[in-house]
Design a protein around this motif. Structure first.
Motif, PDB file in Angstrom:
ATOM      1  N   ARG A  12      36.326  40.682  51.679  1.00 25.50           N
ATOM      2  CA  ARG A  12      36.328  42.148  51.608  1.00 25.50           C
ATOM      3  C   ARG A  12      36.975  42.568  50.289  1.00 25.50           C
ATOM      4  O   ARG A  12      38.002  42.026  49.899  1.00 25.50           O
ATOM      5  N   SER A  13      36.365  43.550  49.646  1.00 25.95           N
ATOM      6  CA  SER A  13      36.896  43.997  48.350  1.00 25.95           C
ATOM      7  C   SER A  13      38.214  44.738  48.538  1.00 25.95           C
ATOM      8  O   SER A  13      38.460  45.328  49.582  1.00 25.95           O
ATOM      9  N   THR A  14      39.024  44.694  47.507  1.00 27.77           N
ATOM     10  CA  THR A  14      40.281  45.440  47.509  1.00 27.77           C
ATOM     11  C   THR A  14      40.207  46.651  46.597  1.00 27.77           C
ATOM     12  O   THR A  14      41.147  47.430  46.539  1.00 27.77           O
ATOM     13  N   PHE A  15      39.100  46.833  45.900  1.00 29.70           N
ATOM     14  CA  PHE A  15      38.960  47.976  45.003  1.00 29.70           C
ATOM     15  C   PHE A  15      38.277  49.137  45.730  1.00 29.70           C
ATOM     16  O   PHE A  15      37.542  48.927  46.693  1.00 29.70           O
ATOM     17  N   PRO A  16      38.534  50.361  45.273  1.00 27.98           N
ATOM     18  CA  PRO A  16      37.975  51.529  45.963  1.00 27.98           C
ATOM     19  C   PRO A  16      36.451  51.594  45.817  1.00 27.98           C
ATOM     20  O   PRO A  16      35.899  51.168  44.797  1.00 27.98           O
ATOM     21  N   ASP A  76      42.081  35.251  44.362  1.00 26.48           N
ATOM     22  CA  ASP A  76      41.755  36.390  43.499  1.00 26.48           C
ATOM     23  C   ASP A  76      42.103  37.694  44.218  1.00 26.48           C
ATOM     24  O   ASP A  76      41.680  37.912  45.355  1.00 26.48           O
ATOM     25  N   ASP A  77      42.865  38.562  43.554  1.00 20.85           N
ATOM     26  CA  ASP A  77      43.311  39.785  44.222  1.00 20.85           C
ATOM     27  C   ASP A  77      42.262  40.902  44.272  1.00 20.85           C
ATOM     28  O   ASP A  77      42.540  41.978  44.780  1.00 20.85           O
ATOM     29  N   HIS A  79      39.713  40.649  46.067  1.00 20.78           N
ATOM     30  CA  HIS A  79      39.194  40.602  47.435  1.00 20.78           C
ATOM     31  C   HIS A  79      40.231  39.971  48.354  1.00 20.78           C
ATOM     32  O   HIS A  79      41.218  39.383  47.915  1.00 20.78           O
ATOM     33  N   ARG A  80      39.984  40.138  49.656  1.00 18.23           N
ATOM     34  CA  ARG A  80      40.896  39.625  50.679  1.00 18.23           C
ATOM     35  C   ARG A  80      40.055  39.114  51.850  1.00 18.23           C
ATOM     36  O   ARG A  80      38.839  39.262  51.846  1.00 18.23           O
ATOM     37  N   ASP A  81      40.689  38.562  52.837  1.00 19.24           N
ATOM     38  CA  ASP A  81      39.999  38.069  54.043  1.00 19.24           C
ATOM     39  C   ASP A  81      38.866  37.106  53.684  1.00 19.24           C
ATOM     40  O   ASP A  81      37.758  37.199  54.208  1.00 19.24           O
ATOM     41  N   VAL A  82      39.153  36.169  52.791  1.00 13.21           N
ATOM     42  CA  VAL A  82      38.147  35.178  52.386  1.00 13.21           C
ATOM     43  C   VAL A  82      37.899  34.245  53.570  1.00 13.21           C
ATOM     44  O   VAL A  82      38.846  33.675  54.128  1.00 13.21           O
ATOM     45  N   ARG A  83      36.626  34.140  53.947  1.00 14.19           N
ATOM     46  CA  ARG A  83      36.261  33.301  55.099  1.00 14.19           C
ATOM     47  C   ARG A  83      35.094  32.400  54.733  1.00 14.19           C
ATOM     48  O   ARG A  83      34.038  32.883  54.304  1.00 14.19           O
ATOM     49  N   LEU A  84      35.286  31.112  54.898  1.00 13.67           N
ATOM     50  CA  LEU A  84      34.230  30.142  54.646  1.00 13.67           C
ATOM     51  C   LEU A  84      33.207  30.229  55.776  1.00 13.67           C
ATOM     52  O   LEU A  84      33.556  30.085  56.944  1.00 13.67           O
TER      53      LEU A  84
END
Length: 185
Positions: A12-16, A76-77, A79-84
């Protein structure tokens, strides 16, 4: 022959967000430009789809390089919630001419999601069949270059492969072949 690795992940992206219909998100354009530059040097290939604040990315190449890239991406900041979502050995990369192919929010994606009973893009919840179908869609769809980055910036071998696919797909083998020969000089 050395084996290659395919990793597919969601995040999920962290940018607006930007307003709907505004084109490619500037941060996604930066990610694509950087990925294309860096991945080409590492001989890593793949495809990226971004919608509804979520990334779906497929990475292919030599196992050690792909695994190292995935580990860097996980930190990498942007994005978050990185899921394989998938990890498998492959004989050779399917995205061979794309250091990072980008597919826009296309009607085909919406149709694929609808066929799987989904109304929004949430790759974190994709079952294996939908992950595979999404990778297939990334392979089939045309690439979209970020603003200011021409797709024609490919190395000569990749240009020849791309032109061959276009020629076969459109039935213009002779005409495109002659044009390609002049273009590649």
């Amino acid at each position: 022959m050395s084996r290659h690795l395919r990793l597919v992940y969601a995040s999920r992206s962290t940018f607006p967000p930007i307003r709907e219909g505004a084109g490619i998100h500037p941060e996604v354009a930066r990610i694509l430009a950087q990925s294309r530059r860096n991945n080409a040097r590492q001989r890593i290939y793949g495809g990226l789809y971004f919608a509804d604040g979520s990334f779906f990315q497929c990475l292919e190449g030599r196992a050690a390089e792909v695994q190292a890239l995935y580990e860097r991406l996980a930190g990498d900041d942007r994005h978050r919630d990185v899921r394989l979502l998938d990890r498998r050995e492959i004989d050779e990369p399917s995205f061979g001419e794309w250091a990072m192919k980008h597919v826009p929010n296309a009607p085909e994606v919406q149709q694929l999601l609808a066929r799987h009973g989904r109304s929004g893009f949430d790759p974190h919840s994709f079952p294996p069949a939908l992950v595979d179908a999404m990778v297939g869609l990334l392979l089939e769809r045309s690439d979209v270059a970020p603003p200011g980055e021409p797709v024609a910036g490919l190395e000569p071998t990749a240009r020849r492969m791309l032109l061959a696919r276009v020629a076969v797909a459109t039935g213009l083998v002779a005409a495109v072949g002659a044009a390609a020969a002049n273009w590649l000089r």
